[in-house]
Design an enzyme around this catalytic site. Structure first.
Site, PDB file in Angstrom:
ATOM      1  N   ASP A   1       0.825  -1.223   0.000  1.00 38.10           N
ATOM      2  CA  ASP A   1       0.000   0.000   0.000  1.00 38.10           C
ATOM      3  C   ASP A   1       0.856   1.269   0.000  1.00 38.10           C
ATOM      4  O   ASP A   1       0.337   2.371   0.091  1.00 38.10           O
ATOM      5  CB  ASP A   1      -0.946   0.004   1.209  1.00 38.10           C
ATOM      6  CG  ASP A   1      -0.196   0.014   2.536  1.00 38.10           C
ATOM      7  OD1 ASP A   1       1.069  -0.007   2.520  1.00 38.10           O
ATOM      8  OD2 ASP A   1      -0.857   0.049   3.587  1.00 38.10           O
ATOM      9  N   GLY A   2       2.167   1.110  -0.072  1.00 39.62           N
ATOM     10  CA  GLY A   2       3.043   2.289  -0.135  1.00 39.62           C
ATOM     11  C   GLY A   2       3.637   2.689   1.207  1.00 39.62           C
ATOM     12  O   GLY A   2       4.569   3.494   1.254  1.00 39.62           O
ATOM     13  N   GLU A   3       3.089   2.149   2.312  1.00 43.22           N
ATOM     14  CA  GLU A   3       3.688   2.483   3.617  1.00 43.22           C
ATOM     15  C   GLU A   3       5.100   1.920   3.701  1.00 43.22           C
ATOM     16  O   GLU A   3       5.432   0.952   3.025  1.00 43.22           O
ATOM     17  CB  GLU A   3       2.840   1.888   4.751  1.00 43.22           C
ATOM     18  CG  GLU A   3       1.539   2.613   4.954  1.00 43.22           C
ATOM     19  CD  GLU A   3       0.772   2.079   6.161  1.00 43.22           C
ATOM     20  OE1 GLU A   3       1.298   1.216   6.892  1.00 43.22           O
ATOM     21  OE2 GLU A   3      -0.377   2.525   6.357  1.00 43.22           O
TER      22      GLU A   3
ATOM     23  N   HIS B   1      14.548  28.677   0.896  1.00 38.12           N
ATOM     24  CA  HIS B   1      13.839  29.662   0.075  1.00 38.12           C
ATOM     25  C   HIS B   1      13.913  31.056   0.698  1.00 38.12           C
ATOM     26  O   HIS B   1      14.032  32.048  -0.001  1.00 38.12           O
ATOM     27  CB  HIS B   1      12.392  29.200  -0.099  1.00 38.12           C
ATOM     28  CG  HIS B   1      11.638  30.015  -1.089  1.00 38.12           C
ATOM     29  ND1 HIS B   1      12.024  30.113  -2.414  1.00 38.12           N
ATOM     30  CD2 HIS B   1      10.544  30.786  -0.951  1.00 38.12           C
ATOM     31  CE1 HIS B   1      11.187  30.905  -3.043  1.00 38.12           C
ATOM     32  NE2 HIS B   1      10.288  31.329  -2.181  1.00 38.12           N
TER      33      HIS B   1
ATOM     34  N   ASP C   1      13.574  36.959  -9.922  1.00 35.89           N
ATOM     35  CA  ASP C   1      12.450  37.565  -9.195  1.00 35.89           C
ATOM     36  C   ASP C   1      12.980  38.362  -8.004  1.00 35.89           C
ATOM     37  O   ASP C   1      14.153  38.268  -7.639  1.00 35.89           O
ATOM     38  CB  ASP C   1      11.394  36.527  -8.768  1.00 35.89           C
ATOM     39  CG  ASP C   1      11.979  35.404  -7.945  1.00 35.89           C
ATOM     40  OD1 ASP C   1      12.896  35.675  -7.144  1.00 35.89           O
ATOM     41  OD2 ASP C   1      11.528  34.254  -8.097  1.00 35.89           O
TER      42      ASP C   1
ATOM     43  N   LYS D   1       9.049  39.561 -11.473  1.00 34.74           N
ATOM     44  CA  LYS D   1       8.220  38.442 -11.946  1.00 34.74           C
ATOM     45  C   LYS D   1       6.901  38.459 -11.179  1.00 34.74           C
ATOM     46  O   LYS D   1       6.889  38.699  -9.976  1.00 34.74           O
ATOM     47  CB  LYS D   1       8.963  37.126 -11.679  1.00 34.74           C
ATOM     48  CG  LYS D   1       8.165  35.876 -11.986  1.00 34.74           C
ATOM     49  CD  LYS D   1       8.957  34.618 -11.645  1.00 34.74           C
ATOM     50  CE  LYS D   1       8.665  34.121 -10.238  1.00 34.74           C
ATOM     51  NZ  LYS D   1       9.312  32.834  -9.927  1.00 34.74           N
TER      52      LYS D   1
ATOM     53  N   ARG E   1       3.453  36.115 -10.357  1.00 37.40           N
ATOM     54  CA  ARG E   1       2.804  34.813 -10.512  1.00 37.40           C
ATOM     55  C   ARG E   1       1.336  34.962 -10.135  1.00 37.40           C
ATOM     56  O   ARG E   1       1.017  35.477  -9.057  1.00 37.40           O
ATOM     57  CB  ARG E   1       3.470  33.773  -9.606  1.00 37.40           C
ATOM     58  CG  ARG E   1       3.031  32.339  -9.889  1.00 37.40           C
ATOM     59  CD  ARG E   1       3.609  31.371  -8.872  1.00 37.40           C
ATOM     60  NE  ARG E   1       5.038  31.138  -9.018  1.00 37.40           N
ATOM     61  CZ  ARG E   1       5.571  30.222  -9.826  1.00 37.40           C
ATOM     62  NH1 ARG E   1       4.799  29.468 -10.576  1.00 37.40           N
ATOM     63  NH2 ARG E   1       6.883  30.077  -9.875  1.00 37.40           N
TER      64      ARG E   1
ATOM     65  N   ASP F   1      19.095  31.232  -9.182  1.00 37.09           N
ATOM     66  CA  ASP F   1      17.825  30.962  -8.485  1.00 37.09           C
ATOM     67  C   ASP F   1      18.051  29.869  -7.447  1.00 37.09           C
ATOM     68  O   ASP F   1      19.034  29.134  -7.507  1.00 37.09           O
ATOM     69  CB  ASP F   1      16.742  30.538  -9.485  1.00 37.09           C
ATOM     70  CG  ASP F   1      15.355  30.982  -9.023  1.00 37.09           C
ATOM     71  OD1 ASP F   1      15.206  31.377  -7.843  1.00 37.09           O
ATOM     72  OD2 ASP F   1      14.413  30.936  -9.835  1.00 37.09           O
TER      73      ASP F   1
ATOM     74  N   THR G   1      10.191  30.001 -14.909  1.00 36.18           N
ATOM     75  CA  THR G   1      10.811  31.245 -14.422  1.00 36.18           C
ATOM     76  C   THR G   1      12.085  31.526 -15.211  1.00 36.18           C
ATOM     77  O   THR G   1      12.321  32.652 -15.670  1.00 36.18           O
ATOM     78  CB  THR G   1      11.130  31.112 -12.915  1.00 36.18           C
ATOM     79  OG1 THR G   1       9.898  30.939 -12.217  1.00 36.18           O
ATOM     80  CG2 THR G   1      11.867  32.328 -12.367  1.00 36.18           C
TER      81      THR G   1
HETATM   82  C1  R5P Z   1      10.320  31.243  -6.607  1.00 32.37           C
HETATM   83  O1  R5P Z   1      10.097  32.037  -5.731  1.00 32.37           O
HETATM   84  C2  R5P Z   1      11.557  30.409  -6.643  1.00 32.37           C
HETATM   85  O2  R5P Z   1      12.682  31.115  -6.226  1.00 32.37           O
HETATM   86  C3  R5P Z   1      11.795  29.860  -8.050  1.00 32.37           C
HETATM   87  O3  R5P Z   1      12.032  30.940  -8.934  1.00 32.37           O
HETATM   88  C4  R5P Z   1      10.600  29.092  -8.541  1.00 32.37           C
HETATM   89  O4  R5P Z   1      10.177  28.174  -7.581  1.00 32.37           O
HETATM   90  C5  R5P Z   1      10.906  28.369  -9.838  1.00 32.37           C
HETATM   91  O5  R5P Z   1       9.755  27.717 -10.254  1.00 32.37           O
HETATM   92  P1  R5P Z   1       9.501  27.360 -11.762  1.00 32.37           P
HETATM   93  O6  R5P Z   1      10.720  26.655 -12.282  1.00 32.37           O
HETATM   94  O7  R5P Z   1       8.294  26.464 -11.726  1.00 32.37           O
HETATM   95  O8  R5P Z   1       9.208  28.608 -12.519  1.00 32.37           O
END
Ligand code: R5P
Length: 304
Positions: free
Chosen positions: A34-36, A127, A171, A195, A197, A221, A229
């Site tokens: 079942d994936g567990e 992030h 971004d 950028k 979204r 990034d 992106t």
């Molecule tokens: C966004 O805030 C992150 O730093 C990346 O730019 C983002 O997650 C990249 O996502 P994707 O490749 O889907 O555009």
């Protein structure tokens, strides 16, 4: 010290162990129909400092649960301490409530990781720079920027024509990152793209940028997921006179058709790291993978 690896990135775990002049300790991960999962450490960890390497890369939920089970196994088996080395930590982008009624995924992940008994965390290029403040346990926040700076300095065009380069953040969220890299590269000028979204549809737009644009762009990034992106940034740069764009991104999440999107985009080369294992079928001609094993090994050793 004993080092164990889950299934998410055993190759990186092996490299980390080798860089620490040791090898991985054995374990068994059984997957039920079942994936567990059922995990079992196959070596005693009584009174040992245990390191578990487990990026919570896609499939994120599976790898997250696996990491939690391994931490629990180590705690129950008498480990003195458990350090979770999570080079890529999933669910980080939802770090606050963007729209009413949403969960803060990062906070949920933090709570369960801490509740299961992780004593220390090691992550790479989170992030948000604030991530260590959100965790109650010590969190070592490493960065691949020094690897990127080293690699950029090796580019032949960089050596012959350094003044033709600029750094680009695709971004506003990446400003801190390119400012740090700019200093490492002798105050290289930088450009920041605006950028947007659409949170409902997920569609991206990028029409404006600020900063000094030059003939060659290095786009930085933290992660590449769909690749949109990067594609969008490279298109905007090309429209504004950039003749070559090279990408450096820490985490190769590579969802959907990202490898095709990147290979067919205007970028000349895509450097990522091995925080996430990139399967053969997700590799493409423009891709190059840099290893973070030494970076992790050096810093983990220092924490003990
Ligand atoms: C966004 O805030 C992150 O730093 C990346 O730019 C983002 O997650 C990249 O996502 P994707 O490749 O889907 O555009």
């Amino acid at each position: 010290m004993k080092i164990f690896s889950g299934n998410a990135n055993p190759q990186l775990a092996k490299e980390i162990a080798a860089a620490m002049s040791t090898s991985l300790s054995p374990l068994e991960i059984h997957v039920f129909p079942d994936g567990e999962r059922r995990v079992q450490l196959k070596e005693s960890v009584v009174a040992e400092d245990v390191v578990i390497v487990g990026p919570t890369s896609p499939p994120v939920d599976t790898h997250l649960v696996e990491l939690l089970l391994l931490v629990d196994a180590a705690k129950r088996s008498g480990a003195k301490s458990v350090t979770a080395v999570v080079p890529y930590l999933g669910y980080q982008r939802q770090d606050h409530v963007f729209r009413d009624g949403e969960a803060v995924s990062l906070d949920v992940v933090r709570k369960i990781i801490e509740a299961v008994g992780v004593g220390k965390m090691v992550i790479i290029d989170g992030h948000s720079a604030r991530i260590s403040q959100l965790f109650s346990v010590p969190l070592l926040h490493l960065s691949a920027l020094s690897l990127f700076a080293e690699q950029i300095k090796k580019l032949s065009t960089f050596n012959s024509q350094p003044t033709t380069f600029c750094l680009v953040s695709p971004d506003m969220g990446g400003i801190r990152r390119i400012k740090l890299l700019s200093v490492m590269l002798g105050n290289m000028p930088y450009v920041v793209i605006e950028k947007n979204r659409d949170l409902e549809s997920g569609s991206l737009t990028a029409e404006k940028f600020s900063g000094t644009i030059r003939k060659r762009a290095i786009i930085i990034d933290d992660m590449i997921s769909s690749g949109k992106t990067i594609k969008l940034a490279a298109e905007l740069l090309a429209e504004n006179g950039v003749s070559e764009s090279i990408v450096f991104a820490t985490h190769a999440v590579f969802s959907d058709h990202a490898p095709d999107v990147l290979q067919n985009s205007q970028v000349a080369k895509v450097y990522v790291t091995n925080t996430i294992a990139v399967s053969d079928k997700k590799r493409f001609a423009k891709l190059e993978i840099l290893s973070v094993a030494n970076l992790i090994a050096k810093n983990v050793i220092l924490t003990f």
